[in-house]
Design a protein around this motif. Sequence first.
Motif, PDB file in Angstrom:
ATOM      1  N   TRP A 294      -6.451  15.047   3.754  1.00 37.75           N
ATOM      2  CA  TRP A 294      -7.101  15.981   2.964  1.00 37.75           C
ATOM      3  C   TRP A 294      -8.646  15.260   2.683  1.00 37.75           C
ATOM      4  O   TRP A 294      -8.541  13.978   2.647  1.00 37.75           O
TER       5      TRP A 294
ATOM      6  N   GLY B 181       0.714  -1.352   0.025  1.00 41.79           N
ATOM      7  CA  GLY B 181       0.137  -0.239   0.093  1.00 41.79           C
ATOM      8  C   GLY B 181       0.861   1.280  -0.046  1.00 41.79           C
ATOM      9  O   GLY B 181       1.950   1.417  -0.541  1.00 41.79           O
TER      10      GLY B 181
ATOM     11  N   ALA C 245       3.930  -3.159   7.001  1.00 39.18           N
ATOM     12  CA  ALA C 245       2.890  -1.930   6.428  1.00 39.18           C
ATOM     13  C   ALA C 245       1.666  -2.505   6.061  1.00 39.18           C
ATOM     14  O   ALA C 245       1.136  -2.296   4.883  1.00 39.18           O
TER      15      ALA C 245
ATOM     16  N   ALA D 224      -0.131 -12.346  -1.875  1.00 35.93           N
ATOM     17  CA  ALA D 224       0.700 -13.050  -1.021  1.00 35.93           C
ATOM     18  C   ALA D 224       0.611 -12.540   0.277  1.00 35.93           C
ATOM     19  O   ALA D 224       0.903 -11.569   0.907  1.00 35.93           O
TER      20      ALA D 224
HETATM   21  C1  LIG Z   1     -11.232   4.655  -0.285  1.00 36.68           C
HETATM   22  C2  LIG Z   1     -10.226   5.109   0.727  1.00 36.68           C
HETATM   23  C3  LIG Z   1     -10.153   6.606   0.606  1.00 36.68           C
HETATM   24  C4  LIG Z   1      -9.218   7.148   1.107  1.00 36.68           C
HETATM   25  N1  LIG Z   1      -8.839   8.732   1.355  1.00 36.68           N
HETATM   26  C5  LIG Z   1      -8.009   9.438   1.964  1.00 36.68           C
HETATM   27  C6  LIG Z   1      -7.838  10.512   1.671  1.00 36.68           C
HETATM   28  O1  LIG Z   1      -8.349  11.353   1.063  1.00 36.68           O
HETATM   29  N2  LIG Z   1      -6.778  11.088   2.372  1.00 36.68           N
HETATM   30  C7  LIG Z   1      -6.058  10.659   3.335  1.00 36.68           C
HETATM   31  O2  LIG Z   1      -5.223  11.233   3.888  1.00 36.68           O
HETATM   32  N3  LIG Z   1      -6.258   9.365   3.326  1.00 36.68           N
HETATM   33  C8  LIG Z   1      -7.558   8.726   2.749  1.00 36.68           C
HETATM   34  N4  LIG Z   1      -7.351   7.200   3.113  1.00 36.68           N
HETATM   35  C9  LIG Z   1      -6.666   6.423   4.052  1.00 36.68           C
HETATM   36  C10 LIG Z   1      -5.157   6.110   3.435  1.00 36.68           C
HETATM   37  O3  LIG Z   1      -5.431   5.414   2.031  1.00 36.68           O
HETATM   38  C11 LIG Z   1      -4.447   5.156   4.285  1.00 36.68           C
HETATM   39  O4  LIG Z   1      -4.108   5.838   5.358  1.00 36.68           O
HETATM   40  C12 LIG Z   1      -3.265   4.539   3.707  1.00 36.68           C
HETATM   41  O5  LIG Z   1      -3.611   3.837   2.510  1.00 36.68           O
HETATM   42  C13 LIG Z   1      -2.342   3.569   4.792  1.00 36.68           C
HETATM   43  O6  LIG Z   1      -1.555   3.209   4.145  1.00 36.68           O
HETATM   44  P1  LIG Z   1      -0.522   1.900   4.551  1.00 36.68           P
HETATM   45  O7  LIG Z   1       0.394   1.729   3.674  1.00 36.68           O
HETATM   46  O8  LIG Z   1      -0.514   1.983   5.975  1.00 36.68           O
HETATM   47  O9  LIG Z   1      -2.000   0.573   4.411  1.00 36.68           O
HETATM   48  P2  LIG Z   1      -2.525   0.437   3.044  1.00 36.68           P
HETATM   49  O10 LIG Z   1      -2.379   1.348   2.120  1.00 36.68           O
HETATM   50  O11 LIG Z   1      -3.880  -0.161   3.277  1.00 36.68           O
HETATM   51  O12 LIG Z   1      -1.981  -0.915   2.531  1.00 36.68           O
HETATM   52  C14 LIG Z   1      -1.894  -2.067   3.277  1.00 36.68           C
HETATM   53  C15 LIG Z   1      -1.235  -3.266   2.403  1.00 36.68           C
HETATM   54  O13 LIG Z   1      -1.048  -4.416   3.136  1.00 36.68           O
HETATM   55  C16 LIG Z   1      -1.232  -5.588   2.654  1.00 36.68           C
HETATM   56  N5  LIG Z   1      -1.672  -6.468   3.783  1.00 36.68           N
HETATM   57  C17 LIG Z   1      -2.238  -6.512   4.871  1.00 36.68           C
HETATM   58  N6  LIG Z   1      -2.091  -7.294   5.712  1.00 36.68           N
HETATM   59  C18 LIG Z   1      -1.359  -8.206   4.856  1.00 36.68           C
HETATM   60  C19 LIG Z   1      -0.574  -9.661   5.115  1.00 36.68           C
HETATM   61  N7  LIG Z   1      -0.829 -10.354   6.323  1.00 36.68           N
HETATM   62  N8  LIG Z   1       0.318 -10.134   4.349  1.00 36.68           N
HETATM   63  C20 LIG Z   1       0.554  -9.326   3.057  1.00 36.68           C
HETATM   64  N9  LIG Z   1      -0.089  -8.178   2.940  1.00 36.68           N
HETATM   65  C21 LIG Z   1      -0.934  -7.700   3.734  1.00 36.68           C
HETATM   66  C22 LIG Z   1      -2.708  -5.065   1.981  1.00 36.68           C
HETATM   67  O14 LIG Z   1      -2.996  -5.974   1.066  1.00 36.68           O
HETATM   68  C23 LIG Z   1      -2.383  -3.712   1.484  1.00 36.68           C
HETATM   69  O15 LIG Z   1      -1.525  -4.069   0.190  1.00 36.68           O
HETATM   70  C24 LIG Z   1      -8.210   6.659   2.276  1.00 36.68           C
HETATM   71  C25 LIG Z   1      -8.552   5.190   2.663  1.00 36.68           C
HETATM   72  C26 LIG Z   1      -9.345   4.526   1.700  1.00 36.68           C
HETATM   73  C27 LIG Z   1      -9.652   3.108   1.858  1.00 36.68           C
END
Ligand SMILES: Cc1cc2nc3c(=O)[nH]c(=O)nc-3n(C[C@H](O)[C@H](O)[C@H](O)COP(=O)(O)OP(=O)(O)OC[C@H]3O[C@@H](n4cnc5c(N)ncnc54)[C@H](O)[C@@H]3O)c2cc1C
Length: 514
Positions: free
Chosen positions: A444, A137, A233, A205
């Motif tokens: 935002w 992500g 992450a 995966a």
């Molecule tokens: C529809 C939507 C709209 C959003 N809009 C906004 C916005 O306008 N502004 C803002 O600031 N934030 C927004 N957000 C929030 C923002 O997208 C998240 O805060 C951000 O994506 C977090 O990033 P991350 O890398 O922590 O997690 P994510 O981007 O969710 O990525 C997590 C990854 O981990 C993987 N994963 C999970 N568990 C496992 C496992 N056991 N093994 C392997 N892979 C795994 C998932 O498949 C995914 O690929 C939005 C979220 C969503 C869902």
Amino acid sequence: MNDTTKTLSGPDLTQGVALSNVADGAMLLGHAHGEPALLVRRGDALFAIGAMCTHYGAPLADGLLVDDTVRCPWHHACFSLRTGEALRAPALDPVSCWHVEQRDGSAYVREKLERVGQPSAPAAAGRPGAVVIVGGGAAGNAAAEMLRREGYSGRITMLSADASVPCDRPNLSKGYLAGTAPAESNPLRSPDFYRASGIDVKLGARAATIDTASRHVQLVDGTRYAYDALLLATGAEPVRLEVPGSGLPHVHYLRTLADSRALVAKALASQRAVVIGASFIGLEVAASLRVRNIAVHVVAPDTVPMQRILGPDVGTFIRKLHEQHGVTFHLGTTAASIDERGVTLQNGEHLQADLVVVGIGVRPAISLAEQAGLAIDRGITVDEHLETSIPGIFAAGDIARWPDRLTGERIRVEHWVVAERQGQTAARNMLGRREQFDAVPFFWTEQYDFALAYVGHAERWDQAELDGQLDANTRDCTIIYRRGGKTLAVATVYRDLKSLRAEVEFERTIATTE
Ligand SMILES: Cc1cc2nc3c(=O)[nH]c(=O)nc-3n(C[C@H](O)[C@H](O)[C@H](O)COP(=O)(O)OP(=O)(O)OC[C@H]3O[C@@H](n4cnc5c(N)ncnc54)[C@H](O)[C@@H]3O)c2cc1C
Ligand code: FES
């Protein structure tokens, strides 16, 4: 949403601009070699860089100069004036950067500067031989890219439970769902990018366990990956609604690209939707479905949407905004059950719907960390370097609870930009940099033609002071959130410079708490 249209305006900067026309601290918009360009003067120094942000194409001329950087007005990316490098997410790519010649009282934009990447360092030079990133992500992608930008040449494996390469998650509830942004705007990078960068992305995966003694991650299918440094992450997962009928096929959640695709497909054949939850996701979904002309009812226990986070003024405005666009609210109540024809509320009212979207919050995906025995505190506990309680294992993004430099409290947020910046810091720290994560949180939201930017973090506040006006006629305001008289966060509506200045102000406060 990447805007690649480059319209040229202003002077041709290659033809020379009188220095008397470029004040110290000014940004002059023009063009050079067929590209929009900014000529910037800082004291005696002159810089020329591309004028459009590489995130969503914002005009950098409307941004803020801070030392030898320019900050983007829309989502606060930061570019070096000296190299064009994207120093801070959400921009991941540099802008162009040109040599500027000063001659006879004029400035001439000359040839493009070659990008000087970090020299590729051998894995043995105190760096991990193999990095595994669990999560594809925002944080995972930013980390993988930063490892390469920092010259790391060892093995990078990104394990993602998703079916597709890292995507622009914020787009999923906005342009893509509304049908105004094409499907091509979803992937952050192409599969070719990862191949060319030597980032081994394993899709579908799902990691099941971490063996911290032998330093292996094991997938649910039994495949094992050895790591020297590990980044968790894994993001967050939508909270599931537990009422009769919540498992019916027309009940949707929105986290992944696959979720969004399924929602778009269903929306194409739907006329009436019930959105359960007046969260950011719920309201952005409501707005996007209205763009598709679907009748939308929003159900939530709140009396004013978003009030807890944004305060009564913004909450009341947002409610009216949605009502003006035809949304009907059912507040102070929740869904009691769902059937094929709609949703029954706790007061017995039945709302007809062929589509139900649930947006009632998310939980950090920490089961892997719990199994591995990492310290947990409503998220994964990390130190100021984003390292977990087990050395060599880092965490970033929605799962990480870190010591916030501004408040001195441990916080966890669910913001896109924070996740990316944490991924970038974690990457540098996996390479031994020991960099503190001290970025000011930023998020935002966009609903219809309304956009709000928020810097800082005010989980609890006792005063929300609005300066300006926020109503049907005028959208121009700043809201300052304070606790015990201390400013914790600043939200702005159509005041991009105020938002950038608030961020800088918070940074200065942090710097003085060293
Ligand atoms: C529809 C939507 C709209 C959003 N809009 C906004 C916005 O306008 N502004 C803002 O600031 N934030 C927004 N957000 C929030 C923002 O997208 C998240 O805060 C951000 O994506 C977090 O990033 P991350 O890398 O922590 O997690 P994510 O981007 O969710 O990525 C997590 C990854 O981990 C993987 N994963 C999970 N568990 C496992 C496992 N056991 N093994 C392997 N892979 C795994 C998932 O498949 C995914 O690929 C939005 C979220 C969503 C869902
Ligand atoms: S458009 Fe510049 S940061 Fe988003």
